[in-house]
Design a protein around this motif. Structure first.
Motif, PDB file in Angstrom:
ATOM      1  N   ILE A  68     -19.632  -5.264 104.056  1.00 47.32           N
ATOM      2  CA  ILE A  68     -18.835  -5.310 105.273  1.00 47.32           C
ATOM      3  C   ILE A  68     -17.875  -4.122 105.261  1.00 47.32           C
ATOM      4  N   LEU A  69     -18.127  -3.156 106.136  1.00 49.02           N
ATOM      5  CA  LEU A  69     -17.336  -1.921 106.131  1.00 49.02           C
ATOM      6  C   LEU A  69     -15.862  -2.166 106.391  1.00 49.02           C
ATOM      7  N   ALA A  70     -15.498  -3.173 107.172  1.00 53.66           N
ATOM      8  CA  ALA A  70     -14.084  -3.467 107.452  1.00 53.66           C
ATOM      9  C   ALA A  70     -13.341  -3.848 106.160  1.00 53.66           C
ATOM     10  N   LEU A  84     -15.299  -5.676  90.828  1.00 55.26           N
ATOM     11  CA  LEU A  84     -15.513  -6.899  91.595  1.00 55.26           C
ATOM     12  C   LEU A  84     -16.728  -6.743  92.503  1.00 55.26           C
ATOM     13  N   ASP A  85     -17.570  -7.743  92.525  1.00 51.91           N
ATOM     14  CA  ASP A  85     -18.759  -7.739  93.370  1.00 51.91           C
ATOM     15  C   ASP A  85     -18.532  -8.689  94.542  1.00 51.91           C
ATOM     16  N   GLU A  86     -18.446  -8.136  95.739  1.00 46.04           N
ATOM     17  CA  GLU A  86     -18.224  -8.917  96.967  1.00 46.04           C
ATOM     18  C   GLU A  86     -17.038  -9.877  96.816  1.00 46.04           C
ATOM     19  N   PRO A  87     -15.845  -9.359  96.487  1.00 42.84           N
ATOM     20  CA  PRO A  87     -14.712 -10.251  96.228  1.00 42.84           C
ATOM     21  C   PRO A  87     -14.244 -11.051  97.442  1.00 42.84           C
ATOM     22  N   MET A  88     -14.560 -10.608  98.655  1.00 47.90           N
ATOM     23  CA  MET A  88     -14.089 -11.308  99.855  1.00 47.90           C
ATOM     24  C   MET A  88     -15.111 -12.286 100.418  1.00 47.90           C
TER      25      MET A  88
END
Length: 64
Positions: free
Chosen positions: A60-62, A25-29
């Motif tokens: 985004i590390l979080a 998944l690429d940048e799923p959020m």
């Protein structure tokens, strides 16, 4: 026309429906609201517990 978040949710749903051992998944959020982000994280943990592997990118590390 769907919003970015709704399009993201539809894409994730289509990825999760298929029973594959590996998800990439690429940048799923990206574009998801806070509640959807929590649900996605929980779903990813459940998939891991089922023995599926997930590779995803995020700036985004979080999220990681």
């Amino acid at each position: 026309m769907h919003s970015k978040g709704m399009g993201q949710k539809l894409g994730l749903l289509s990825a999760f429906i298929v029973d594959t051992p590996l998800l990439i998944l690429d940048e799923p959020m990206s574009g998801l609201d806070p509640k959807a982000r929590i649900k996605l994280k929980n779903r990813m943990v459940k998939l891991k517990e089922e023995g599926r592997s997930i590779f995803f990118s995020s700036h985004i590390l979080a999220d990681i």
